[in-house]
Design an enzyme around this catalytic site. Structure first.
Site, PDB file in Angstrom:
ATOM      1  N   ALA A  56      -2.831  71.789 -31.631  1.00 44.96           N
ATOM      2  CA  ALA A  56      -1.405  71.451 -31.750  1.00 44.96           C
ATOM      3  C   ALA A  56      -0.517  72.633 -31.346  1.00 44.96           C
ATOM      4  O   ALA A  56       0.569  72.440 -30.804  1.00 44.96           O
ATOM      5  CB  ALA A  56      -1.104  71.023 -33.176  1.00 44.96           C
ATOM      6  N   GLU A  58      -0.727  74.534 -28.952  1.00 49.19           N
ATOM      7  CA  GLU A  58      -0.522  74.572 -27.500  1.00 49.19           C
ATOM      8  C   GLU A  58       0.370  73.426 -27.002  1.00 49.19           C
ATOM      9  O   GLU A  58       0.737  73.396 -25.816  1.00 49.19           O
ATOM     10  CB  GLU A  58      -1.872  74.519 -26.774  1.00 49.19           C
ATOM     11  CG  GLU A  58      -2.652  75.827 -26.768  1.00 49.19           C
ATOM     12  CD  GLU A  58      -3.318  76.176 -28.098  1.00 49.19           C
ATOM     13  OE1 GLU A  58      -3.659  75.244 -28.852  1.00 49.19           O
ATOM     14  OE2 GLU A  58      -3.470  77.383 -28.396  1.00 49.19           O
ATOM     15  N   ALA A  80      -3.076  66.507 -34.681  1.00 50.06           N
ATOM     16  CA  ALA A  80      -3.393  66.304 -36.099  1.00 50.06           C
ATOM     17  C   ALA A  80      -3.650  67.668 -36.719  1.00 50.06           C
ATOM     18  O   ALA A  80      -4.634  68.337 -36.368  1.00 50.06           O
ATOM     19  CB  ALA A  80      -4.630  65.420 -36.247  1.00 50.06           C
ATOM     20  N   VAL A  81      -2.743  68.082 -37.582  1.00 46.50           N
ATOM     21  CA  VAL A  81      -2.922  69.360 -38.278  1.00 46.50           C
ATOM     22  C   VAL A  81      -3.294  69.033 -39.723  1.00 46.50           C
ATOM     23  O   VAL A  81      -2.576  68.305 -40.414  1.00 46.50           O
ATOM     24  CB  VAL A  81      -1.650  70.229 -38.217  1.00 46.50           C
ATOM     25  CG1 VAL A  81      -1.984  71.668 -38.607  1.00 46.50           C
ATOM     26  CG2 VAL A  81      -1.039  70.216 -36.824  1.00 46.50           C
ATOM     27  N   ILE A  82      -4.448  69.553 -40.128  1.00 49.05           N
ATOM     28  CA  ILE A  82      -4.970  69.224 -41.460  1.00 49.05           C
ATOM     29  C   ILE A  82      -5.085  70.512 -42.271  1.00 49.05           C
ATOM     30  O   ILE A  82      -5.634  71.516 -41.788  1.00 49.05           O
ATOM     31  CB  ILE A  82      -6.313  68.478 -41.347  1.00 49.05           C
ATOM     32  CG1 ILE A  82      -6.076  67.164 -40.580  1.00 49.05           C
ATOM     33  CG2 ILE A  82      -6.896  68.203 -42.732  1.00 49.05           C
ATOM     34  CD1 ILE A  82      -7.305  66.329 -40.334  1.00 49.05           C
ATOM     35  N   THR A  86      -6.026  78.321 -46.066  1.00 54.25           N
ATOM     36  CA  THR A  86      -5.164  79.468 -45.745  1.00 54.25           C
ATOM     37  C   THR A  86      -3.802  78.945 -45.268  1.00 54.25           C
ATOM     38  O   THR A  86      -3.658  77.751 -44.989  1.00 54.25           O
ATOM     39  CB  THR A  86      -5.796  80.310 -44.616  1.00 54.25           C
ATOM     40  OG1 THR A  86      -5.721  79.540 -43.406  1.00 54.25           O
ATOM     41  CG2 THR A  86      -7.235  80.669 -44.909  1.00 54.25           C
ATOM     42  N   HIS A  88      -2.593  79.122 -42.470  1.00 54.57           N
ATOM     43  CA  HIS A  88      -2.645  78.817 -41.027  1.00 54.57           C
ATOM     44  C   HIS A  88      -1.923  77.503 -40.722  1.00 54.57           C
ATOM     45  O   HIS A  88      -1.138  77.405 -39.776  1.00 54.57           O
ATOM     46  CB  HIS A  88      -4.118  78.728 -40.619  1.00 54.57           C
ATOM     47  CG  HIS A  88      -4.342  78.613 -39.149  1.00 54.57           C
ATOM     48  ND1 HIS A  88      -4.201  79.677 -38.283  1.00 54.57           N
ATOM     49  CD2 HIS A  88      -4.695  77.559 -38.371  1.00 54.57           C
ATOM     50  CE1 HIS A  88      -4.474  79.285 -37.050  1.00 54.57           C
ATOM     51  NE2 HIS A  88      -4.768  77.999 -37.081  1.00 54.57           N
ATOM     52  N   PHE A 113       7.250  62.268 -31.241  1.00 51.38           N
ATOM     53  CA  PHE A 113       6.524  63.249 -32.057  1.00 51.38           C
ATOM     54  C   PHE A 113       5.422  62.538 -32.847  1.00 51.38           C
ATOM     55  O   PHE A 113       5.672  61.922 -33.878  1.00 51.38           O
ATOM     56  CB  PHE A 113       7.506  63.955 -33.000  1.00 51.38           C
ATOM     57  CG  PHE A 113       6.887  65.077 -33.782  1.00 51.38           C
ATOM     58  CD1 PHE A 113       6.498  66.256 -33.154  1.00 51.38           C
ATOM     59  CD2 PHE A 113       6.689  64.969 -35.151  1.00 51.38           C
ATOM     60  CE1 PHE A 113       5.926  67.301 -33.878  1.00 51.38           C
ATOM     61  CE2 PHE A 113       6.118  66.006 -35.883  1.00 51.38           C
ATOM     62  CZ  PHE A 113       5.740  67.169 -35.244  1.00 51.38           C
ATOM     63  N   ARG A 127      -3.309  57.256 -41.211  1.00 49.67           N
ATOM     64  CA  ARG A 127      -2.146  57.225 -40.305  1.00 49.67           C
ATOM     65  C   ARG A 127      -2.554  57.112 -38.829  1.00 49.67           C
ATOM     66  O   ARG A 127      -1.701  57.155 -37.942  1.00 49.67           O
ATOM     67  CB  ARG A 127      -1.299  58.488 -40.519  1.00 49.67           C
ATOM     68  CG  ARG A 127      -0.573  58.453 -41.845  1.00 49.67           C
ATOM     69  CD  ARG A 127      -0.148  59.809 -42.348  1.00 49.67           C
ATOM     70  NE  ARG A 127       0.528  59.701 -43.635  1.00 49.67           N
ATOM     71  CZ  ARG A 127      -0.081  59.509 -44.811  1.00 49.67           C
ATOM     72  NH1 ARG A 127      -1.406  59.402 -44.868  1.00 49.67           N
ATOM     73  NH2 ARG A 127       0.618  59.393 -45.929  1.00 49.67           N
TER      74      ARG A 127
HETATM   75  N1  INI Z   1      -4.995  72.878 -34.456  1.00 47.20           N
HETATM   76  C1  INI Z   1      -4.777  71.578 -34.707  1.00 47.20           C
HETATM   77  O1  INI Z   1      -4.362  70.830 -33.804  1.00 47.20           O
HETATM   78  N2  INI Z   1      -4.992  71.101 -35.960  1.00 47.20           N
HETATM   79  C2  INI Z   1      -5.444  71.888 -36.981  1.00 47.20           C
HETATM   80  O2  INI Z   1      -5.641  71.364 -38.100  1.00 47.20           O
HETATM   81  C3  INI Z   1      -5.680  73.249 -36.723  1.00 47.20           C
HETATM   82  N3  INI Z   1      -6.171  74.103 -37.773  1.00 47.20           N
HETATM   83  O3  INI Z   1      -6.278  73.652 -38.906  1.00 47.20           O
HETATM   84  O4  INI Z   1      -6.485  75.252 -37.548  1.00 47.20           O
HETATM   85  C4  INI Z   1      -5.433  73.733 -35.402  1.00 47.20           C
HETATM   86  N4  INI Z   1      -5.650  75.031 -35.106  1.00 47.20           N
HETATM   87  C5  INI Z   1      -5.792  75.504 -33.760  1.00 47.20           C
HETATM   88  C6  INI Z   1      -4.472  75.860 -33.107  1.00 47.20           C
HETATM   89  O5  INI Z   1      -3.696  74.706 -32.845  1.00 47.20           O
HETATM   90  C7  INI Z   1      -4.690  76.583 -31.764  1.00 47.20           C
HETATM   91  O6  INI Z   1      -5.341  75.724 -30.861  1.00 47.20           O
HETATM   92  C8  INI Z   1      -5.531  77.855 -31.919  1.00 47.20           C
HETATM   93  O7  INI Z   1      -4.961  78.701 -32.894  1.00 47.20           O
HETATM   94  C9  INI Z   1      -5.627  78.613 -30.569  1.00 47.20           C
HETATM   95  O8  INI Z   1      -4.354  79.004 -30.084  1.00 47.20           O
END
Ligand code: INI
Length: 162
Positions: A56, A58, A80-82, A86, A88, A113, A127
């Site tokens: 996500a 990128e 999908a960000v889960i 941490t 992050h 979005f 979802r």
């Molecule tokens: N990227 C996601 O799309 N979803 C996530 O849940 C996620 N987590 O949890 O780390 C995630 N991380 C990677 C990030 O988007 C980048 O691709 C990576 O940091 C390289 O730049």
């Protein structure tokens, strides 16, 4: 009184879909939903281009590149960000949403979005095509409606007849 609305007729419109590979179990379903929604609204298959990114984070960069190309009436961003253990998650969510919104506003192009931000995999699955619909569908339909609305608004504000 004049009311202006965007139709859901997609014929002749070109779409780019940017989708992240991270959590592909989820994003693949969002993508299927988005493509299905667009083609059901008469967008031709050949007028949809799909760009895969690693995660996500990128998405804003590719969305900006696609917006600047001038090739598309609208873009759909899917991810999908889960949440993990941490912070992050918070950084990825904040920058992804801010970056996508910024491109949309600066380049004046609709960007649907469809990035899920969930506490766990189950919430995301719900979802992505099970109990709570499919957010890829919602994002695609919103992008379609906004593409038509913007085109109407540009005609109206230039004083052309509709
Ligand atoms: N990227 C996601 O799309 N979803 C996530 O849940 C996620 N987590 O949890 O780390 C995630 N991380 C990677 C990030 O988007 C980048 O691709 C990576 O940091 C390289 O730049």
């Amino acid at each position: 009184m004049k009311t202006i609305q965007g139709s859901l007729i997609g014929s002749g419109l070109r779409f780019a879909i940017a989708v992240s590979r991270f959590n592909e179990l989820i994003t693949g379903r969002l993508l299927d939903g988005a493509v299905d929604a667009l083609t059901r609204h008469d967008v031709r298959h050949q007028d949809i281009e799909v760009y895969w990114v690693p995660g996500a984070w990128e998405l804003p960069l590719i969305v900006k590149e696609l917006a600047l190309s001038g090739k598309y009436e609208a873009i759909v961003a899917l991810g999908a960000v889960i949440q993990g253990d941490t912070p992050h998650f918070d950084y990825v969510c904040a920058e992804t949403s801010k970056g996508i919104a910024q491109v949309s506003m600066e380049q004046r192009i609709p960007v649907g979005f469809g990035v899920l931000t969930c506490s766990n995999l189950e919430q995301a699955l719900v979802r992505a095509g099970s109990k709570s619909g499919n957010k890829g569908v919602d994002a695609a339909i919103a992008a379609l409606e906004m593409a038509n609305l913007l085109s109407q608004a540009r005609k109206t504000t230039k004083g052309e007849s509709n």
